[in-house]
Design an enzyme around this catalytic site. Structure first.
Site, mmCIF file in Angstrom:
data_model
loop_
_atom_site.group_PDB
_atom_site.id
_atom_site.type_symbol
_atom_site.label_atom_id
_atom_site.label_comp_id
_atom_site.label_asym_id
_atom_site.label_seq_id
_atom_site.Cartn_x
_atom_site.Cartn_y
_atom_site.Cartn_z
ATOM 1 C CE1 TYR A 63 -15.703 14.002 -15.173
ATOM 2 C CE2 TYR A 63 -14.977 13.907 -12.896
ATOM 3 C CZ TYR A 63 -15.485 13.289 -14.017
ATOM 4 O OH TYR A 63 -15.778 11.959 -13.971
ATOM 5 C CE LYS B 219 -12.140 10.456 -18.071
ATOM 6 N NZ LYS B 219 -12.360 11.707 -17.373
ATOM 7 N NE ARG C 140 -3.215 0.083 3.074
ATOM 8 C CZ ARG C 140 -2.574 0.302 4.231
ATOM 9 N NH1 ARG C 140 -1.896 1.432 4.397
ATOM 10 N NH2 ARG C 140 -2.607 -0.589 5.188
ATOM 11 C CG ASP D 265 -8.802 18.132 -14.011
ATOM 12 O OD1 ASP D 265 -8.154 17.612 -14.942
ATOM 13 O OD2 ASP D 265 -9.809 17.599 -13.516
HETATM 14 C C1 LIG Z 1 -12.744 12.001 -16.055
HETATM 15 C C2 LIG Z 1 -12.259 13.236 -15.415
HETATM 16 C C3 LIG Z 1 -11.918 13.254 -14.054
HETATM 17 C C4 LIG Z 1 -12.111 12.046 -13.145
HETATM 18 O O1 LIG Z 1 -11.315 10.978 -13.524
HETATM 19 P P1 LIG Z 1 -11.709 9.435 -13.243
HETATM 20 O O2 LIG Z 1 -10.495 8.725 -13.695
HETATM 21 O O3 LIG Z 1 -12.937 9.152 -14.074
HETATM 22 O O4 LIG Z 1 -11.996 9.292 -11.799
HETATM 23 C C5 LIG Z 1 -11.414 14.432 -13.519
HETATM 24 N N1 LIG Z 1 -11.279 15.541 -14.283
HETATM 25 C C6 LIG Z 1 -11.624 15.569 -15.593
HETATM 26 C C7 LIG Z 1 -11.449 16.818 -16.370
HETATM 27 C C8 LIG Z 1 -12.123 14.420 -16.207
HETATM 28 O O5 LIG Z 1 -12.466 14.460 -17.500
#
Ligand SMILES: *Cc1c(COP(=O)(O)O)cnc(C)c1O
Length: 361
Positions: A99, A196, A48, A171
């Protein structure tokens, strides 16, 4: 000899970082280490706390973003780790059209009294954002925003927040380190959903926090590592290995997807079924408002054959979704907005499929 990532372009960094030292007999591929614990008296005693597969992935992503990366079980786990840096009762300034998972996390914590929120209606209004910084503990930014693709003046906003001693998080999921490196613009922390573009094959969930290589950055990284360890917000080694494998081709995929997106955005502007095209001129995400309201948009998403009707983005396959079908989606997102995540297929095939679906709207 090991390559020094500072001298290399991202396409090379993505291929070469996160590998074993070059010694005779060393493996060329990164290790997939599946273990829950280690023989006592080593540098890490329990899985962990650390895993060599995470470290390989983190080395590569860190080099791309220009800092030190820590991987998490999903993008939202990385978001939660970043939010843990806010003191109890602290004031967070964040876009109301961000988001939807981040907005939900912030709203829940505000409702529970863990923090206070000051929502930004428009991140493109630089003066208004700066005016909202009074008394803030954290400035949260997303640019371009999901799904309206609004672009904030990151350099100006980060400078203003830093001058006031406010912690800043960006982000960077949409622009990716290929188009924007927020740490270089002064951000304290970058959060990325590696689910993504970075992993890119719609087969894993994974998140990353990246901090600058400075005293302040290292202190933040220690707190994030502690949060990950004691909350168990860790990624699976298999997911991390797949993401690193995906990352090897990320710059190549992104370039192709972006070229496809630019060509499609141009053609969408003159399609009679398209009222608005939102495309900031970079990246592989386009948002379009189509005729016929929510129903028209649903019909388009439901009739494409190549474009996959699904949520998420950044995969090799092109994806289409009416965002307002998501319950938490901000109301400023139009009912008839379709988010297009452009993949790496042949652009003519994509256009034939999409324009046929739009003709039917
Ligand atoms: C998808 C997304 C997230 C969250 O990510 P997960 O891997 O789905 O938890 C955060 N910020 C943005 C801009 C996203 O497109």
């Amino acid at each position: 000899m090991e390559p020094d990532s500072a001298d290399l372009s991202p396409a090379t960094v993505a291929v070469h970082l996160g590998r074993e030292p070059r010694e005779p007999g060393a493996q060329v591929g990164a290790p997939l280490v599946l273990t829950s614990t280690y023989i006592a008296d080593g540098p890490v005693n329990y899985a962990r706390v650390g895993n060599p597969t995470w470290s390989a992935f983190e080395e590569a992503v860190g080099a791309l973003e220009g800092g030190d990366a820590l991987s998490f079980g999903s993008g939202l786990a990385a978001v939660a780790a970043a939010l843990s840096l806010v003191p109890v009762g602290g004031l967070v300034v964040a876009p109301s059209e961000g988001y939807n998972g981040t907005v939900a996390a912030l709203s829940d914590q505000a409702q529970a009294g863990r923090l206070r929120m000051r929502w930004l209606p428009d991140v493109t209004d630089t003066e208004a954002v700066i005016a909202a910084l009074d008394g803030a503990d954290l400035l949260w930014l997303e640019s371009p925003t999901n799904p309206l693709l609004e672009v904030a003046d990151l350099a100006a906003l980060l400078a203003a927040a830093s001058a006031r001693g406010i912690l800043t998080v960006v982000d960077n999921t949409f622009a990716t380190p290929l188009r924007q490196r927020p740490l270089e613009l002064g951000a304290d922390l970058v959060v990325v959903s590696a689910t993504k573009h970075l992993a890119g094959h719609s087969d894993v969930l994974l998140g990353v926090c990246v901090t600058p290589d400075s005293e302040r950055g290292r202190a933040l990284s220690e707190r994030l590592l502690r949060h990950r360890t004691i909350n168990g917000a860790i990624p699976g080694p298999m997911e991390t290995w797949l993401a690193l494998r995906g990352l090897r081709t990320f710059p190549l995929r992104f370039e192709r997807a972006e070229a496809n997106a630019a060509a499609l955005a141009e053609r969408l502007r003159t399609h009679p079924a398209v009222e608005v095209v939102r495309y900031p001129g970079l990246g592989s995400i386009i948002a379009i408002d189509v005729v016929g309201g929510a129903q028209g948009a649903e019909r388009v998403a439901g009739t494409t054959q190549l474009w996959v009707h699904s949520t998420s983005l950044g995969g090799v396959e092109s994806q289409i979704e009416r965002r307002r079908r998501q319950p938490g989606e901000p109301l400023r997102v139009p009912e008839n907005l379709l988010r297009l995540s452009v993949g790496i297929e042949d652009v003519e095939d994509l256009w034939r499929d999409l324009s046929a679906a739009l003709d039917g709207a």
